[in-house]
Scaffold this motif. Structure first.
Motif, PDB file in Angstrom:
ATOM      1  N   GLY A  10     -32.071  21.006  27.989  1.00 22.27           N
ATOM      2  CA  GLY A  10     -33.425  19.821  27.229  1.00 22.27           C
ATOM      3  C   GLY A  10     -32.157  18.434  26.667  1.00 22.27           C
ATOM      4  O   GLY A  10     -31.382  18.400  27.583  1.00 22.27           O
ATOM      5  N   LEU A  11     -33.144  18.041  25.386  1.00 19.72           N
ATOM      6  CA  LEU A  11     -32.974  16.833  25.312  1.00 19.72           C
ATOM      7  C   LEU A  11     -31.874  16.975  23.807  1.00 19.72           C
ATOM      8  O   LEU A  11     -32.544  17.892  22.745  1.00 19.72           O
ATOM      9  CB  LEU A  11     -34.281  15.969  25.013  1.00 19.72           C
ATOM     10  N   VAL A  12     -30.802  15.922  24.025  1.00 17.13           N
ATOM     11  CA  VAL A  12     -30.094  15.898  22.919  1.00 17.13           C
ATOM     12  C   VAL A  12     -29.419  15.290  22.375  1.00 17.13           C
ATOM     13  O   VAL A  12     -29.054  13.739  23.143  1.00 17.13           O
ATOM     14  CB  VAL A  12     -28.680  17.522  23.557  1.00 17.13           C
ATOM     15  N   GLN A  13     -29.475  15.006  21.382  1.00 20.98           N
ATOM     16  CA  GLN A  13     -28.117  13.403  21.465  1.00 20.98           C
ATOM     17  C   GLN A  13     -26.988  14.071  21.737  1.00 20.98           C
ATOM     18  O   GLN A  13     -26.264  15.060  21.258  1.00 20.98           O
ATOM     19  CB  GLN A  13     -28.229  12.677  19.695  1.00 20.98           C
ATOM     20  N   ALA A  14     -26.370  12.023  21.716  1.00 25.61           N
ATOM     21  CA  ALA A  14     -24.860  12.625  22.093  1.00 25.61           C
ATOM     22  C   ALA A  14     -24.246  13.187  21.218  1.00 25.61           C
ATOM     23  O   ALA A  14     -24.467  13.075  19.580  1.00 25.61           O
ATOM     24  CB  ALA A  14     -24.250  11.622  22.374  1.00 25.61           C
ATOM     25  N   GLY A  15     -23.180  14.341  20.847  1.00 25.53           N
ATOM     26  CA  GLY A  15     -22.559  15.322  19.962  1.00 25.53           C
ATOM     27  C   GLY A  15     -22.516  16.400  20.158  1.00 25.53           C
ATOM     28  O   GLY A  15     -21.922  16.712  19.380  1.00 25.53           O
ATOM     29  N   GLY A  16     -24.170  16.346  20.811  1.00 24.77           N
ATOM     30  CA  GLY A  16     -24.777  18.055  20.411  1.00 24.77           C
ATOM     31  C   GLY A  16     -23.962  18.668  21.705  1.00 24.77           C
ATOM     32  O   GLY A  16     -23.142  18.901  21.812  1.00 24.77           O
ATOM     33  N   LYS A  64     -13.367  18.884  30.945  1.00 23.72           N
ATOM     34  CA  LYS A  64     -12.307  20.080  30.399  1.00 23.72           C
ATOM     35  C   LYS A  64     -12.398  19.480  29.056  1.00 23.72           C
ATOM     36  O   LYS A  64     -12.166  18.860  27.966  1.00 23.72           O
ATOM     37  CB  LYS A  64     -10.493  19.293  30.905  1.00 23.72           C
ATOM     38  N   GLY A  65     -12.238  20.553  28.048  1.00 22.48           N
ATOM     39  CA  GLY A  65     -11.792  21.223  26.748  1.00 22.48           C
ATOM     40  C   GLY A  65     -13.749  20.827  25.737  1.00 22.48           C
ATOM     41  O   GLY A  65     -13.690  21.209  24.677  1.00 22.48           O
ATOM     42  N   ARG A  66     -14.431  20.458  26.483  1.00 21.92           N
ATOM     43  CA  ARG A  66     -15.633  20.339  26.286  1.00 21.92           C
ATOM     44  C   ARG A  66     -16.503  21.145  26.844  1.00 21.92           C
ATOM     45  O   ARG A  66     -17.423  21.889  26.360  1.00 21.92           O
ATOM     46  CB  ARG A  66     -16.485  18.990  26.007  1.00 21.92           C
ATOM     47  N   ILE A  83     -20.082  21.738  24.430  1.00 20.68           N
ATOM     48  CA  ILE A  83     -20.028  21.124  23.079  1.00 20.68           C
ATOM     49  C   ILE A  83     -19.638  19.476  23.411  1.00 20.68           C
ATOM     50  O   ILE A  83     -19.245  19.213  24.541  1.00 20.68           O
ATOM     51  CB  ILE A  83     -18.997  21.505  22.392  1.00 20.68           C
ATOM     52  N   SER A  84     -19.619  18.717  22.411  1.00 21.40           N
ATOM     53  CA  SER A  84     -19.447  17.592  22.192  1.00 21.40           C
ATOM     54  C   SER A  84     -20.014  16.151  23.328  1.00 21.40           C
ATOM     55  O   SER A  84     -19.312  15.729  23.934  1.00 21.40           O
ATOM     56  CB  SER A  84     -17.835  17.339  22.461  1.00 21.40           C
ATOM     57  N   LEU A  85     -21.331  16.449  23.687  1.00 19.39           N
ATOM     58  CA  LEU A  85     -21.843  16.148  24.665  1.00 19.39           C
ATOM     59  C   LEU A  85     -21.991  14.487  25.308  1.00 19.39           C
ATOM     60  O   LEU A  85     -22.021  13.681  23.794  1.00 19.39           O
ATOM     61  CB  LEU A  85     -23.576  16.777  24.964  1.00 19.39           C
ATOM     62  N   LYS A  86     -22.198  13.958  26.123  1.00 18.25           N
ATOM     63  CA  LYS A  86     -21.860  12.368  26.229  1.00 18.25           C
ATOM     64  C   LYS A  86     -23.244  11.769  26.629  1.00 18.25           C
ATOM     65  O   LYS A  86     -23.715  13.110  27.791  1.00 18.25           O
ATOM     66  CB  LYS A  86     -20.774  11.915  26.501  1.00 18.25           C
ATOM     67  N   PRO A  87     -23.752  11.245  26.392  1.00 20.40           N
ATOM     68  CA  PRO A  87     -24.698   9.972  27.679  1.00 20.40           C
ATOM     69  C   PRO A  87     -24.873  10.379  29.133  1.00 20.40           C
ATOM     70  O   PRO A  87     -25.475  10.567  30.339  1.00 20.40           O
ATOM     71  CB  PRO A  87     -24.900   8.606  27.441  1.00 20.40           C
ATOM     72  N   VAL A 111     -30.826  18.658  32.072  1.00 18.49           N
ATOM     73  CA  VAL A 111     -29.852  17.895  30.405  1.00 18.49           C
ATOM     74  C   VAL A 111     -30.154  16.729  30.276  1.00 18.49           C
ATOM     75  O   VAL A 111     -29.421  15.668  31.395  1.00 18.49           O
ATOM     76  CB  VAL A 111     -28.273  18.487  30.578  1.00 18.49           C
ATOM     77  N   THR A 112     -30.665  16.280  29.003  1.00 17.90           N
ATOM     78  CA  THR A 112     -30.745  14.589  28.891  1.00 17.90           C
ATOM     79  C   THR A 112     -29.593  13.814  27.401  1.00 17.90           C
ATOM     80  O   THR A 112     -30.589  15.102  26.567  1.00 17.90           O
ATOM     81  CB  THR A 112     -31.830  14.279  28.686  1.00 17.90           C
ATOM     82  N   VAL A 113     -28.639  13.650  27.322  1.00 16.25           N
ATOM     83  CA  VAL A 113     -28.067  12.786  26.460  1.00 16.25           C
ATOM     84  C   VAL A 113     -28.341  12.054  25.330  1.00 16.25           C
ATOM     85  O   VAL A 113     -27.899  11.146  26.286  1.00 16.25           O
ATOM     86  CB  VAL A 113     -26.563  13.255  26.605  1.00 16.25           C
ATOM     87  N   SER A 114     -28.580  11.875  24.781  1.00 14.66           N
ATOM     88  CA  SER A 114     -29.330  10.496  24.260  1.00 14.66           C
ATOM     89  C   SER A 114     -28.259   9.943  23.195  1.00 14.66           C
ATOM     90  O   SER A 114     -27.519  10.657  22.778  1.00 14.66           O
ATOM     91  CB  SER A 114     -30.586  10.753  23.242  1.00 14.66           C
ATOM     92  N   SER A 115     -28.158   8.272  23.433  1.00 12.74           N
ATOM     93  CA  SER A 115     -27.273   7.758  23.110  1.00 12.74           C
ATOM     94  C   SER A 115     -27.291   7.660  21.596  1.00 12.74           C
ATOM     95  O   SER A 115     -28.604   7.769  21.384  1.00 12.74           O
ATOM     96  CB  SER A 115     -26.632   6.411  23.033  1.00 12.74           C
TER      97      SER A 115
END
Length: 115
Positions: A10-16, A64-66, A83-87, A111-115
């Protein structure tokens, strides 16, 4: 016939966070190594995380770690907790089942990560 069905993208904001699932059928799931891969536009497919039948895991350095890969053999399902997803994590994520003769792939989940 082996089938893999991914879900949870899905779509999630950075850090999500997101949790991907991959349900397998048509195989003795518990004996197969499993992996999550991803492919971003214009890039090659890359390994994100792998897990052996016994539960040993390995990860790409970038996650690693995320990210955490796990499996539930009773449910024939492998998971990828992110976790802690990045763009730069934006990609189509695929699960792979390593068979004796062939590797099997799911259809992928975006998976889409928005900034």
């Amino acid at each position: 016939q082996v089938q893999l069905v991914e879900s949870g993208g899905g779509l999630v904001q950075a850090g999500g966070s997101l949790r991907l699932s991959c349900a397998a059928s048509g195989t003795f799931f518990s004996i197969n190594p499993m992996g999550w891969y991803r492919q971003a536009p214009g890039k090659q497919r890359e390994l994100v995380a792998g897990i052996t039948p016994g539960g040993r895991t390995n990860y790409a350095e970038s996650v690693k770690g995320r990210f955490t890969i796990s499996r539930d053999n009773a449910k024939n399902t492998v998971y990828l907790q992110m976790i802690s997803l990045k763009p730069e994590d934006t990609a189509v994520y695929y699960c792979k089942l390593q068979g004796i003769t062939y590797d099997y792939w799911g259809q992928g989940t975006q998976v889409t990560v928005s900034s």
